[in-house]
Design an enzyme around this catalytic site. Structure first.
Site, PDB file in Angstrom:
ATOM      1  N   LYS A 112       0.816  -1.218   0.000  1.00  0.00           N
ATOM      2  CA  LYS A 112       0.000   0.000   0.000  1.00  0.00           C
ATOM      3  C   LYS A 112       0.847   1.265   0.000  1.00  0.00           C
ATOM      4  O   LYS A 112       0.438   2.282  -0.551  1.00  0.00           O
ATOM      5  CB  LYS A 112      -0.944   0.024   1.208  1.00  0.00           C
ATOM      6  CG  LYS A 112      -2.130  -0.905   1.083  1.00  0.00           C
ATOM      7  CD  LYS A 112      -3.251  -0.449   2.018  1.00  0.00           C
ATOM      8  CE  LYS A 112      -4.477  -1.335   1.902  1.00  0.00           C
ATOM      9  NZ  LYS A 112      -5.506  -0.944   2.892  1.00  0.00           N
ATOM     10  N   LYS A 195      -5.247 -10.897  -6.573  1.00  0.00           N
ATOM     11  CA  LYS A 195      -6.346 -11.057  -5.615  1.00  0.00           C
ATOM     12  C   LYS A 195      -7.525 -10.177  -6.041  1.00  0.00           C
ATOM     13  O   LYS A 195      -7.315  -9.078  -6.534  1.00  0.00           O
ATOM     14  CB  LYS A 195      -5.786 -10.598  -4.262  1.00  0.00           C
ATOM     15  CG  LYS A 195      -6.619 -10.869  -3.065  1.00  0.00           C
ATOM     16  CD  LYS A 195      -5.870 -10.438  -1.808  1.00  0.00           C
ATOM     17  CE  LYS A 195      -5.809  -8.920  -1.697  1.00  0.00           C
ATOM     18  NZ  LYS A 195      -5.285  -8.445  -0.400  1.00  0.00           N
ATOM     19  N   LYS A 198     -10.890  -4.415  -3.612  1.00  0.00           N
ATOM     20  CA  LYS A 198     -11.729  -3.218  -3.664  1.00  0.00           C
ATOM     21  C   LYS A 198     -11.170  -2.169  -4.592  1.00  0.00           C
ATOM     22  O   LYS A 198     -11.890  -1.351  -5.133  1.00  0.00           O
ATOM     23  CB  LYS A 198     -11.804  -2.563  -2.275  1.00  0.00           C
ATOM     24  CG  LYS A 198     -12.544  -3.372  -1.277  1.00  0.00           C
ATOM     25  CD  LYS A 198     -12.488  -2.762   0.123  1.00  0.00           C
ATOM     26  CE  LYS A 198     -13.112  -3.784   1.072  1.00  0.00           C
ATOM     27  NZ  LYS A 198     -12.991  -3.545   2.462  1.00  0.00           N
TER      28      LYS A 198
HETATM   29  P1  TYM Z   1     -10.297  -6.005   4.421  1.00  0.00           P
HETATM   30  O1  TYM Z   1     -11.300  -4.951   4.690  1.00  0.00           O
HETATM   31  O2  TYM Z   1      -9.271  -5.770   3.391  1.00  0.00           O
HETATM   32  O3  TYM Z   1     -11.023  -7.347   4.074  1.00  0.00           O
HETATM   33  C1  TYM Z   1     -12.060  -7.865   4.907  1.00  0.00           C
HETATM   34  C2  TYM Z   1     -11.991  -9.386   4.958  1.00  0.00           C
HETATM   35  O4  TYM Z   1     -12.116  -9.921   3.644  1.00  0.00           O
HETATM   36  C3  TYM Z   1     -11.030 -10.799   3.374  1.00  0.00           C
HETATM   37  N1  TYM Z   1     -10.679 -10.689   1.947  1.00  0.00           N
HETATM   38  C4  TYM Z   1     -10.634 -11.736   1.115  1.00  0.00           C
HETATM   39  N2  TYM Z   1     -10.853 -13.057   1.312  1.00  0.00           N
HETATM   40  C5  TYM Z   1     -10.732 -13.861   0.240  1.00  0.00           C
HETATM   41  N3  TYM Z   1     -10.396 -13.409  -0.997  1.00  0.00           N
HETATM   42  C6  TYM Z   1     -10.165 -12.105  -1.234  1.00  0.00           C
HETATM   43  N4  TYM Z   1      -9.857 -11.676  -2.459  1.00  0.00           N
HETATM   44  C7  TYM Z   1     -10.272 -11.200  -0.140  1.00  0.00           C
HETATM   45  N5  TYM Z   1     -10.122  -9.863  -0.029  1.00  0.00           N
HETATM   46  C8  TYM Z   1     -10.370  -9.567   1.263  1.00  0.00           C
HETATM   47  C9  TYM Z   1      -9.900 -10.308   4.258  1.00  0.00           C
HETATM   48  O5  TYM Z   1      -8.957 -11.327   4.497  1.00  0.00           O
HETATM   49  C10 TYM Z   1     -10.649  -9.898   5.502  1.00  0.00           C
HETATM   50  O6  TYM Z   1     -10.887 -11.025   6.332  1.00  0.00           O
HETATM   51  N6  TYM Z   1      -7.109  -5.499   8.237  1.00  0.00           N
HETATM   52  C11 TYM Z   1      -8.401  -6.054   7.846  1.00  0.00           C
HETATM   53  C12 TYM Z   1      -9.540  -5.499   8.676  1.00  0.00           C
HETATM   54  C13 TYM Z   1      -9.362  -5.620  10.140  1.00  0.00           C
HETATM   55  C14 TYM Z   1      -9.498  -6.807  10.906  1.00  0.00           C
HETATM   56  C15 TYM Z   1      -9.278  -6.397  12.267  1.00  0.00           C
HETATM   57  C16 TYM Z   1      -9.733  -8.133  10.600  1.00  0.00           C
HETATM   58  C17 TYM Z   1      -9.103  -4.599  11.006  1.00  0.00           C
HETATM   59  N7  TYM Z   1      -9.057  -5.074  12.271  1.00  0.00           N
HETATM   60  C18 TYM Z   1      -9.321  -7.330  13.305  1.00  0.00           C
HETATM   61  C19 TYM Z   1      -9.796  -9.059  11.651  1.00  0.00           C
HETATM   62  C20 TYM Z   1      -9.571  -8.647  12.980  1.00  0.00           C
HETATM   63  C21 TYM Z   1      -8.646  -5.686   6.394  1.00  0.00           C
HETATM   64  O7  TYM Z   1      -8.118  -4.750   5.874  1.00  0.00           O
HETATM   65  O8  TYM Z   1      -9.596  -6.433   5.803  1.00  0.00           O
END
Ligand code: TYM
Length: 334
Positions: A112, A195, A198
């Site tokens: 990022k 992957k 968003k």
């Molecule tokens: P984020 O918002 O990028 O994504 C949310 C969740 O979706 C999963 N994910 C995917 N799974 C499968 N294939 C994909 N292409 C894919 N893209 C996203 C992510 O693995 C995630 O589970 N840092 C985290 C948010 C967060 C969080 C936390 C998660 C903040 N605090 C505490 C767990 C516990 C994030 O950016 O997810």
């Protein structure tokens, strides 16, 4: 009872990867005998620039997505991160426990921040420390996520371990990452080596949870594939990332294993398999987008749900923060 926590960023374009890797798993956990807390991580979202009105809209839309997908705000605690101040307060303590080098090694930070890391926000670097606080302020034991969050969860364990060691306590639990299901890493529909995300410039690369039946069907019909027939066993997909991705998606949507799916569709061409996937995806996903749109007509109801969730959450987080302050030697108010 196990306590489950997870979060999703309200940064727009909630997509099929988020659904299969995370949201759908959250619903499974909610319906087991556990306490579950699910969070819109708005403070994480602003580690990169967010237009304020878009952020508000995306946060409400994400909340609508949780509910439309099956999260019951009575059974689970559904919260907005910024409304539970103990997350950020514990994150500060963790900023003083974690080492800069740990943060600089994170692949998500490197991706990022890009080439000019000096110009990234300080928050982007400290991101995993806030994530550790999200989890540990609840003493959560299980964290369902997609595969891309594995490194952050390892860091969460490192922070808990160092805190416990430095202060000579056994206070924060070592959290289990729960990375399960057939679609822990959903790939772009246009490029099987990337992957689904968003931020991909091509909207055709992902299925958004707000897409209607027609958009879902069109994107699947156009999804990149190869000219071969489907194999009858999972190992036949090893060198075929696009084919593997579509089979994984099918399996996850239909709650089957990849081998079960291939037992049925092995030998078929994509010309036959894609229409099956279209039917399945439309049947499973279109009702969610319809329900999201309906919920979005009542933003005040969504705001109430989040306010109520925060109140319930603070009954857990306030005592844990207080104990943490006490361990660290900060004098609490008398
Ligand atoms: P984020 O918002 O990028 O994504 C949310 C969740 O979706 C999963 N994910 C995917 N799974 C499968 N294939 C994909 N292409 C894919 N893209 C996203 C992510 O693995 C995630 O589970 N840092 C985290 C948010 C967060 C969080 C936390 C998660 C903040 N605090 C505490 C767990 C516990 C994030 O950016 O997810």
């Amino acid at each position: 009872t196990p306590r489950v926590f997870s979060g999703i960023q309200p940064s727009g374009n909630l997509h099929l990867g988020n659904y299969l890797g995370a949201l759908k798993r959250f619903v499974d956990w909610q319906d087991r005998d556990v306490e579950s807390i699910y969070c819109m991580v708005d403070l994480h979202a602003i580690t990169v620039w967010q237009d304020p009105s878009n952020l508000r809209q995306a946060t409400r839309e994400l909340c609508a997505g949780f509910i439309a997908a099956g999260i019951d705000p009575e059974k689970s605690i559904l919260i907005n991160q910024s409304q539970v101040p103990e997350h950020a307060q514990l994150a500060w303590i963790f900023n003083c426990v974690a080492r800069m080098g740990w943060m600089q090694r994170m692949t998500q930070f490197k991706d990022k921040a890009g080439k000019n890391a000096q110009n990234a926000s300080l928050g982007l670097l400290a991101y995993p420390s806030l994530m550790a606080a999200d989890i540990l302020i609840y003493h959560a034991t299980h964290v369902p996520v997609g595969e891309d969050q594995k490194q952050h969860l390892e860091l969460t364990r490192d922070i808990a371990t160092k805190f416990n060691h430095d202060y000579g306590v056994d206070f924060f639990p070592l959290t289990e990452p729960v990375i399960e299901g057939a679609a822990t890493r959903v790939m772009s529909l246009r490029d099987g080596s990337k992957k689904m995300s968003k931020s991909d410039a091509s909207d055709a690369s992902r299925i958004n949870m707000t897409d209607d039946a027609e958009a879902i069907a069109k994107k699947i019909r156009k999804a990149k594939t190869d000219p071969d027939a489907l194999p009858s066993e999972a190992k036949g997909l090893e060198e075929r990332p696009e084919a593997r991705n579509l089979v994984n998606i099918y399996a996850a949507l239909n709650e089957q294993s990849v081998d079960q799916v291939l037992a049925d569709v092995g030998g078929k061409q994509f010309s036959e398999f894609k229409p099956m996937l279209v039917d399945l995806a439309v049947a499973k996903l279109a009702p969610i987008s319809t329900e999201m749109a309906r919920l979005m007509q009542h933003p005040d109801e969504i705001d109430k749900i989040l306010t109520r969730g925060s109140e319930r959450a603070r009954a857990i987080t306030a005592p844990i923060l207080r104990q943490t302050y006490d361990i660290v030697g900060l004098i609490p108010p008398v």
